[in-house]
Design a protein around this motif. Structure first.
Motif, short mmCIF file in Angstrom:
data_model
loop_
_atom_site.label_atom_id
_atom_site.label_comp_id
_atom_site.label_asym_id
_atom_site.label_seq_id
_atom_site.Cartn_x
_atom_site.Cartn_y
_atom_site.Cartn_z
N TRP A 50 0.12 45.74 11.85
CA TRP A 50 1.21 46.57 11.33
C TRP A 50 0.95 48.05 11.63
O TRP A 50 1.85 48.77 12.09
N TYR A 52 -0.96 49.42 13.98
CA TYR A 52 -0.89 49.71 15.41
C TYR A 52 0.56 49.71 15.91
O TYR A 52 0.97 50.58 16.69
N SER A 53 1.34 48.74 15.48
CA SER A 53 2.73 48.65 15.95
C SER A 53 3.57 49.79 15.40
O SER A 53 4.42 50.36 16.11
N LEU A 57 5.43 52.47 17.91
CA LEU A 57 6.90 52.43 17.95
C LEU A 57 7.56 53.67 17.34
O LEU A 57 8.74 53.92 17.60
N PHE A 102 3.95 42.61 13.65
CA PHE A 102 4.56 43.50 14.65
C PHE A 102 6.04 43.73 14.33
O PHE A 102 6.53 44.87 14.38
#
Length: 460
Positions: A50, A52-53, A57, A102
């Motif tokens: 979570w 990292y995404s 984004l 993700f």
């Protein structure tokens, strides 16, 4: 106000997208018989996805939000929540659960569109009121969802999977609501009008100045269709440099980024700590009540900001230091005493203190900025927090790094907030010393001014 009034629709969207009865029990569900994952898998391999995404984004979603004029991203947010809870229902195994994280990261990154949308469809005189209504709707939805989940779980003894179905239905309502929102004709950066920028200046002359500054394009190359993105990025960089030259704004922004990083880590992993201390498979858990109370007290703390008789320009850095120290103590006590009721109480206090300070930081930052620049500063601060959180997750949590157990992690987080407290204590002391030195130098400066020639061209 009609049924399809944008304000009403926005409040409904915020309420139902935040109504998540399942959320206080996500860790218990993943560790339970439905998914049968291990604590190491959940904490060290799934939850970091979570972070990292969200980081990866955030910036492209921020640009897409403005370019596509908000509504498509609201649909994307609700759609991502739908996919997340469908995966939660159907997914089996480590990889599928990581994919779930993700899609939730995509939903979280898309939340930037929610508050941005407000300023494109309502008149400037209604900004404050509509912002308060939308903020209240999301907090009410969050509190109601947590309370509903706890009552259904502990009183009605509804299985956790059924709470996921209710959350899925709530996300579906938000998804349908988003389609009825009108498509804005303007945005803050890519699609502007003169009225877009004159948002928060304190005088008519400043409003006119902000309006002129905020119109896009600012440079000849930005007028070309192919160079529009470059023009916007150039303008954002210029505004970034201008905003962060202000020392008070920089100080509040640094605290914002540092503390939000630690706050995200606490709320992401506290359920794992509770599960270790008080296993849901053997004992009754009250996570929903705790989240409800924490949210409501956070609202009260935020409302108190406007009534506290504190000169934040003078004592702000000292307050940040002392209250960051209190947050560090809360985290340390949660970890060391290992009593679930103490954990619950410290968590509630921790969130209330954070909400108090983040609200104050928001007011201090927004007071001197147009809405356009506030959106930029908010985005930069959030990106900084996520960047720090990613580094902290990679080193401390991820199995590719140290992969520390949950109790050692919380010791690290307590030390982290202690370091924040020390940094701002030093900053406050340096400010006090600097002011005293300035006062001592004032007489000599006055003498120099008196010895200047009448025309001001030379000094004796």
């Amino acid at each position: 106000m009609t049924l399809f009034d944008p304000t009403l629709l926005l409040c409904a969207f915020g309420f139902f997208s935040s109504l998540r009865p399942f959320e206080p029990f996500i860790t218990a569900f993943l560790l339970g018989p439905d998914k049968n994952l291990t604590e190491t898998q959940v904490v060290n391999e799934i939850f970091p996805v979570w972070t990292y995404s969200y980081l990866a984004l955030l910036f492209p979603v921020f640009l897409a939000t403005d370019f596509l004029r908000y509504k498509p991203l609201l649909v994307l947010q609700a759609g991502s929540l739908l996919v997340t809870y469908v995966l939660l229902w159907k997914a089996r195994g480590l990889l599928a659960t990581q994919l779930l994280e993700f899609t939730f990261g995509l939903a979280t990154a898309s939340e930037v569109a929610y508050y941005s949308y407000i300023y494109s469809v309502v008149e400037p005189v209604r900004y404050k009121r509509v912002t308060g209504l939308c903020r209240g709707a999301t907090l009410l939805g969050s509190a109601a969802g947590s309370l509903m989940g706890q009552l259904l779980f502990s009183v009605a003894q509804v299985p956790l999977l059924h709470l996921a179905f209710i959350t899925l239905a709530s996300a579906a309502v938000a998804f349908i609501t988003a389609w009825f929102l009108p498509m804005p004709k303007r945005s803050l950066f890519f699609h502007t009008s003169p009225s877009t920028a004159a948002l928060s200046s304190s005088s008519p002359s400043e409003q006119m100045k902000e309006s002129k500054e905020a119109m896009i394009p600012r440079s000849p190359e930005a007028r070309k269709g192919g160079s529009r993105l470059l023009g916007v990025l150039t303008m954002l960089f210029e505004d970034f440099v201008q905003c962060y030259k202000c020392r008070p704004l920089l100080a509040w922004s640094v605290w914002w980024a540092l503390s939000t990083c630690g706050y995200f880590q606490i709320i992401n992993y506290t359920q794992a700590l509770w599960e270790d201390i008080h296993p849901s498979g053997k004992l009754t858990i009250y996570n929903g009540y705790v989240e409800t109370l924490a949210t409501l007290l956070g609202v009260v703390a935020a409302l108190l900001v406007g009534y506290l008789p504190v000169s934040w320009s003078t004592w702000g850095e000292l307050a940040l230091s002392l209250l960051s120290c209190l947050m560090a103590v809360c985290v340390f006590v949660m970890d060391t005493l290992r009593n679930i009721w103490v954990c619950y109480g410290c968590y509630i206090l921790f969130r209330a203190v954070y909400m108090l300070l983040i609200t104050m930081a928001t007011f201090q930052i927004a007071a001197s900025l147009s809405m356009q620049r506030y959106a930029l500063v908010f985005g930069v601060n959030t990106f900084g927090a996520l960047l720090l959180q990613t580094l902290l997750t990679l080193v401390v949590v991820d199995s590719a790094g140290l992969g520390l157990d949950i109790h050692t992690q919380f010791l690290v987080y307590a030390a982290y907030f202690t370091a924040i407290a020390v940094v701002f204590l030093i900053a406050w002391l340096c400010g006090v010393v600097s002011k005293r030195i300035s006062k001592k130098e004032e007489p000599s400066l006055e003498v120099q001014e008196l010895s200047c020639s009448p025309d001001g061209t030379s000094c004796m």
